[in-house]
Design a protein around this motif. Structure first.
Motif, PDB file in Angstrom:
ATOM      1  N   GLN A 153      38.591  46.516  46.137  1.00 30.70           N
ATOM      2  CA  GLN A 153      38.891  47.203  44.814  1.00 30.70           C
ATOM      3  C   GLN A 153      40.168  46.500  44.365  1.00 30.70           C
ATOM      4  O   GLN A 153      40.080  46.283  43.116  1.00 30.70           O
ATOM      5  N   MET A 154      41.038  46.249  44.893  1.00 28.65           N
ATOM      6  CA  MET A 154      42.167  45.605  44.426  1.00 28.65           C
ATOM      7  C   MET A 154      41.936  44.066  43.602  1.00 28.65           C
ATOM      8  O   MET A 154      42.343  43.871  42.389  1.00 28.65           O
ATOM      9  N   SER A 155      41.183  43.248  44.456  1.00 25.47           N
ATOM     10  CA  SER A 155      40.693  42.082  43.945  1.00 25.47           C
ATOM     11  C   SER A 155      40.090  42.093  42.788  1.00 25.47           C
ATOM     12  O   SER A 155      39.966  41.460  41.660  1.00 25.47           O
ATOM     13  N   GLU A 156      39.052  43.134  42.502  1.00 23.15           N
ATOM     14  CA  GLU A 156      38.415  43.467  41.435  1.00 23.15           C
ATOM     15  C   GLU A 156      39.183  43.610  40.035  1.00 23.15           C
ATOM     16  O   GLU A 156      38.913  43.067  39.178  1.00 23.15           O
ATOM     17  N   GLY A 157      40.161  44.285  40.260  1.00 25.98           N
ATOM     18  CA  GLY A 157      41.238  44.792  39.431  1.00 25.98           C
ATOM     19  C   GLY A 157      41.720  43.542  38.857  1.00 25.98           C
ATOM     20  O   GLY A 157      42.065  43.197  37.497  1.00 25.98           O
ATOM     21  N   ILE A 158      42.438  42.814  40.026  1.00 23.59           N
ATOM     22  CA  ILE A 158      43.125  41.676  39.499  1.00 23.59           C
ATOM     23  C   ILE A 158      42.163  40.692  38.812  1.00 23.59           C
ATOM     24  O   ILE A 158      42.347  39.816  37.870  1.00 23.59           O
ATOM     25  N   ALA A 159      40.885  40.438  39.409  1.00 19.14           N
ATOM     26  CA  ALA A 159      40.192  39.550  38.764  1.00 19.14           C
ATOM     27  C   ALA A 159      39.583  40.022  37.533  1.00 19.14           C
ATOM     28  O   ALA A 159      39.712  38.990  36.165  1.00 19.14           O
ATOM     29  N   LEU A 160      39.681  41.239  37.046  1.00 21.63           N
ATOM     30  CA  LEU A 160      39.580  41.538  35.554  1.00 21.63           C
ATOM     31  C   LEU A 160      40.766  41.460  34.664  1.00 21.63           C
ATOM     32  O   LEU A 160      40.509  40.954  33.407  1.00 21.63           O
ATOM     33  N   GLU A 161      42.099  41.451  35.188  1.00 25.23           N
ATOM     34  CA  GLU A 161      43.094  41.124  34.641  1.00 25.23           C
ATOM     35  C   GLU A 161      43.172  39.484  34.058  1.00 25.23           C
ATOM     36  O   GLU A 161      43.457  38.978  33.038  1.00 25.23           O
ATOM     37  N   ILE A 162      42.867  38.909  35.394  1.00 27.66           N
ATOM     38  CA  ILE A 162      42.736  37.066  35.024  1.00 27.66           C
ATOM     39  C   ILE A 162      41.804  36.962  33.871  1.00 27.66           C
ATOM     40  O   ILE A 162      41.908  36.067  33.005  1.00 27.66           O
ATOM     41  N   ILE A 163      40.446  37.415  34.151  1.00 25.83           N
ATOM     42  CA  ILE A 163      39.452  37.251  33.265  1.00 25.83           C
ATOM     43  C   ILE A 163      40.092  37.575  31.821  1.00 25.83           C
ATOM     44  O   ILE A 163      39.875  36.802  30.759  1.00 25.83           O
ATOM     45  N   PHE A 164      40.933  38.726  31.727  1.00 23.62           N
ATOM     46  CA  PHE A 164      41.306  39.243  30.422  1.00 23.62           C
ATOM     47  C   PHE A 164      42.102  38.019  29.892  1.00 23.62           C
ATOM     48  O   PHE A 164      42.135  37.650  28.656  1.00 23.62           O
ATOM     49  N   MET A 165      43.009  37.585  30.686  1.00 31.12           N
ATOM     50  CA  MET A 165      44.104  36.817  30.139  1.00 31.12           C
ATOM     51  C   MET A 165      43.329  35.253  29.858  1.00 31.12           C
ATOM     52  O   MET A 165      43.850  34.622  28.981  1.00 31.12           O
ATOM     53  N   ARG A 185      54.628  36.910  50.774  1.00 29.97           N
ATOM     54  CA  ARG A 185      55.002  37.837  49.966  1.00 29.97           C
ATOM     55  C   ARG A 185      54.194  37.684  48.533  1.00 29.97           C
ATOM     56  O   ARG A 185      54.113  38.294  47.683  1.00 29.97           O
ATOM     57  N   ILE A 186      53.957  36.219  48.274  1.00 32.03           N
ATOM     58  CA  ILE A 186      53.241  35.690  47.009  1.00 32.03           C
ATOM     59  C   ILE A 186      52.158  35.046  46.954  1.00 32.03           C
ATOM     60  O   ILE A 186      51.793  34.203  47.851  1.00 32.03           O
ATOM     61  N   VAL A 187      51.370  35.388  46.145  1.00 31.56           N
ATOM     62  CA  VAL A 187      49.870  34.695  46.158  1.00 31.56           C
ATOM     63  C   VAL A 187      49.929  33.842  45.019  1.00 31.56           C
ATOM     64  O   VAL A 187      50.522  34.170  43.753  1.00 31.56           O
ATOM     65  N   ASN A 188      49.505  32.382  45.259  1.00 29.35           N
ATOM     66  CA  ASN A 188      49.561  31.430  43.969  1.00 29.35           C
ATOM     67  C   ASN A 188      48.106  31.171  43.378  1.00 29.35           C
ATOM     68  O   ASN A 188      47.333  31.048  44.761  1.00 29.35           O
ATOM     69  N   ILE A 189      47.983  31.198  42.432  1.00 28.52           N
ATOM     70  CA  ILE A 189      46.515  31.028  41.878  1.00 28.52           C
ATOM     71  C   ILE A 189      46.492  30.018  40.692  1.00 28.52           C
ATOM     72  O   ILE A 189      47.323  29.912  39.916  1.00 28.52           O
ATOM     73  N   GLN A 190      45.656  29.187  40.977  1.00 28.60           N
ATOM     74  CA  GLN A 190      45.418  28.232  39.718  1.00 28.60           C
ATOM     75  C   GLN A 190      44.128  28.377  39.160  1.00 28.60           C
ATOM     76  O   GLN A 190      43.222  28.133  40.157  1.00 28.60           O
ATOM     77  N   ILE A 204      51.349  36.224  41.834  1.00 27.64           N
ATOM     78  CA  ILE A 204      51.152  37.508  42.264  1.00 27.64           C
ATOM     79  C   ILE A 204      51.655  38.122  43.324  1.00 27.64           C
ATOM     80  O   ILE A 204      51.758  37.289  44.326  1.00 27.64           O
ATOM     81  N   SER A 205      52.499  39.172  43.336  1.00 31.33           N
ATOM     82  CA  SER A 205      52.882  39.601  44.622  1.00 31.33           C
ATOM     83  C   SER A 205      51.940  40.348  45.674  1.00 31.33           C
ATOM     84  O   SER A 205      50.753  40.488  45.104  1.00 31.33           O
ATOM     85  N   ARG A 206      52.080  39.729  46.801  1.00 29.34           N
ATOM     86  CA  ARG A 206      50.962  39.981  47.869  1.00 29.34           C
ATOM     87  C   ARG A 206      50.494  41.468  47.962  1.00 29.34           C
ATOM     88  O   ARG A 206      49.282  41.880  47.960  1.00 29.34           O
ATOM     89  N   LYS A 207      51.532  42.295  47.615  1.00 30.09           N
ATOM     90  CA  LYS A 207      51.411  43.630  47.834  1.00 30.09           C
ATOM     91  C   LYS A 207      50.185  44.119  46.897  1.00 30.09           C
ATOM     92  O   LYS A 207      49.564  45.160  47.222  1.00 30.09           O
ATOM     93  N   ARG A 208      49.951  43.308  45.861  1.00 28.46           N
ATOM     94  CA  ARG A 208      48.792  43.765  44.955  1.00 28.46           C
ATOM     95  C   ARG A 208      47.479  43.439  45.278  1.00 28.46           C
ATOM     96  O   ARG A 208      46.489  43.908  44.701  1.00 28.46           O
ATOM     97  N   ILE A 209      47.172  42.561  46.564  1.00 30.59           N
ATOM     98  CA  ILE A 209      46.036  42.060  46.738  1.00 30.59           C
ATOM     99  C   ILE A 209      45.744  43.019  48.115  1.00 30.59           C
ATOM    100  O   ILE A 209      44.183  43.012  48.320  1.00 30.59           O
ATOM    101  N   SER A 210      46.516  43.652  48.846  1.00 31.56           N
ATOM    102  CA  SER A 210      45.944  44.137  49.974  1.00 31.56           C
ATOM    103  C   SER A 210      47.004  45.302  50.519  1.00 31.56           C
ATOM    104  O   SER A 210      47.938  45.462  49.910  1.00 31.56           O
ATOM    105  N   ALA A 211      46.354  46.428  51.073  1.00 30.39           N
ATOM    106  CA  ALA A 211      46.961  47.486  51.424  1.00 30.39           C
ATOM    107  C   ALA A 211      48.334  47.107  52.168  1.00 30.39           C
ATOM    108  O   ALA A 211      48.410  46.486  53.267  1.00 30.39           O
TER     109      ALA A 211
END
Ligand SMILES: Nc1ncnc2c1ncn2[C@@H]1O[C@H](COP(=O)(O)OP(=O)(O)OP(=O)(O)O)[C@@H](O)[C@H]1O
Ligand SMILES: [Mg+2]
Length: 447
Positions: free
Chosen positions: A48-60, A136-141, A153-160
């Motif tokens: 669920q969390m990654s789905e949210g992030i994916a939507l945000e990235i797609i939006f960006m 702590r941090i996830v790097n995405i390109q 992105i903060s690691r906290k946002r991708i997993s519980a």
């Protein structure tokens, strides 16, 4: 073989076994359920969390593409993306470069990280790279039509977060339950231990106060043991009372008979009869002595080496060739809980025999795992192996012709000794002495 080696590692006590039977499956089930549950929970949450992030990235990305198409210059694009990222809580950067500098990197144990990468790759649809090695941090390109979008992105946002909390709670709860069960189990098993102790002590001829308790079955076994102990004690008491009563009562007529015979005219017949009466008197003395020994004597602690030393010294007074040999690992101060007088009499009977049949006697004391072993050996003619059992029976005198003159026992000595040793929970056996060639008597008493 495999069974035996496994057995070696399994607990031997009832408590240990009961705990294993009861707790092992519970702990195992808890671990399996715990792991399965945690894994599922994480996967779902990460999904669920990654789905949210994916939507945000797609939006960006869509915003970015829109502005690129609209001809916004790269510097403004950078600013735009930076601000957009800020809104979502990312550190976002736009770069004109069309190459990925990151390489996908996820630790092998990072289950939620792997799920995240898988989900994002699926949803973003463009060429992307993920680095999740930083805790702590996830790097995405990810590539867009005219450049590259870099996101942190903060690691906290991708997993519980705090996944260990559940585990710690589970382990603590399990430990608490195990402790609780162990205490209850121990209480249930205690009465069995007490029963075993009382029975063991009774086997050694000791009396231990015992009160049945615990579950129904154990209580029943306890009462059955008490009834059995009482019956055996009653029987022993009756037997010795009868023996001493009969012996005592027979002495008076025997003395009268002796007196009457003494008044008779001297003849071979009369002197034979007198001999018989004498030996009957000796027998009665033995019986009386026997019943005295059987009476309850309380146990006390003795220093074995001193006890044997005194006994041998006493015999040395009228028999020179008797020796005491203490073999290691029996220490000088080793103590035993015994009925001292009875044991002394038991050993003396054997020494008496040895001194009668041989002219060299050895008393050997040693320790053999959980037993104290006493051996009395002589250099006499010994006893034929087939007659060992017979020699231990009451009133059995072997080879009477051989020792008619020198030996006038009634054949009770060895059987009394056997009884005494048995009363100490031990065993008396006969063998041929290797060293001296005569009879060897060995007494094994559990420590
Ligand atoms: N050390 C020994 N060597 C050879 N024979 C033995 C020895 N000890 C016992 N015996 C034989 O075993 C028989 C039984 O011994 P036991 O001590 O029970 O009775 P006893 O010596 O005959 O009589 P008691 O000991 O009652 O005076 C003896 O009569 C003897 O024949
Ligand atoms: Mg004897």
């Amino acid at each position: 073989m495999a069974r035996n080696s496994l057995k070696r590692y399994l607990p031997t006590s009832l408590l240990g076994r009961a705990a294993l039977i009861l707790l092992f499956p519970i702990v195992l089930v808890e671990i399996i359920v715990g792991i399965a549950f945690i894994q599922r929970h994480f996967e779902q949450v990460t999904d669920q969390m990654s789905e949210g992030i994916a939507l945000e990235i797609i939006f960006m990305k869509n915003e970015l593409e829109k502005h690129i198409e609209g001809g916004v210059n790269p510097n403004d694009l950078k600013k735009l993306i930076y601000e957009l990222g800020n809104q979502f809580g990312y550190t976002a950067k736009y770069d004109h470069n069309l190459e990925l500098t990151l390489i996908d990197d996820v630790s092998f144990y990072d289950v939620s990280g792997k799920t995240f990468v898988h989900n994002l790759n699926e949803k973003l649809g463009s060429i992307s790279a993920f680095d999740l090695t930083n805790p702590r941090i996830v790097n995405i390109q990810t590539l867009v039509s005219s450049g590259r979008l870099d996101l942190m992105i903060s690691r906290k946002r991708i997993s519980a977060s705090n996944p260990h909390q559940l585990l710690v709670l589970m382990i603590l709860a399990t430990l608490l339950l195990v402790l609780f069960s162990l205490i209850i189990l121990k209480n249930q098993i205690r009465p069995i231990g007490k029963l075993a102790k009382a029975a063991e002590a009774f086997g050694k001829g000791q009396f231990v106060e015992f009160k049945p308790g615990g579950s129904d079955e154990v209580r029943r076994a306890g009462f059955a043991f008490l009834a059995m102990r009482a019956r055996i004690e009653r029987q022993i008491k009756q037997r010795t009372q009868m023996l001493s009563g009969v012996s005592h009562d027979l002495r008076t007529p025997l003395t009268r008979l002796k007196l009457a015979l003494a008044l008779q005219k001297e003849s071979q017949e009369v002197s034979d009869m007198l001999d018989d009466v004498d030996s009957m008197g000796a027998m009665l003395d033995e019986f009386l002595e026997f019943s005295k020994v059987s009476k309850k004597e309380v146990t006390k602690e003795i220093v074995l080496v001193d006890f044997l030393d005194r006994l041998v010294k006493k015999n040395k007074k009228h028999f020179d060739n008797i020796h005491l040999e203490i073999t290691s690992p029996l220490e000088k101060e080793f103590t035993m809980e015994v009925r001292e007088n009875a044991l002394r009499r038991g050993i003396q009977n054997i020494i008496d025999n040895a001194m009668t049949f041989g002219d060299k006697v050895n008393v050997i004391a040693r320790k053999d795992s959980n037993y104290t072993v006493l051996q009395i050996e002589d250099n006499g003619p010994g006893i034929h192996e087939g007659n060992y059992e017979l020699a231990l029976r009451p009133f059995s005198r072997l080879d009477e012709a051989r020792n008619q003159n020198s030996h006038s026992g009634v054949g009770l000595g060895l059987s009394i000794s056997t009884d005494i040793v048995r009363n100490h929970g031990g065993k008396l056996s006969l063998h041929r002495s290797e060293k001296l060639g005569g009879l060897g008597v060995s007494i094994r008493i559990p420590i």
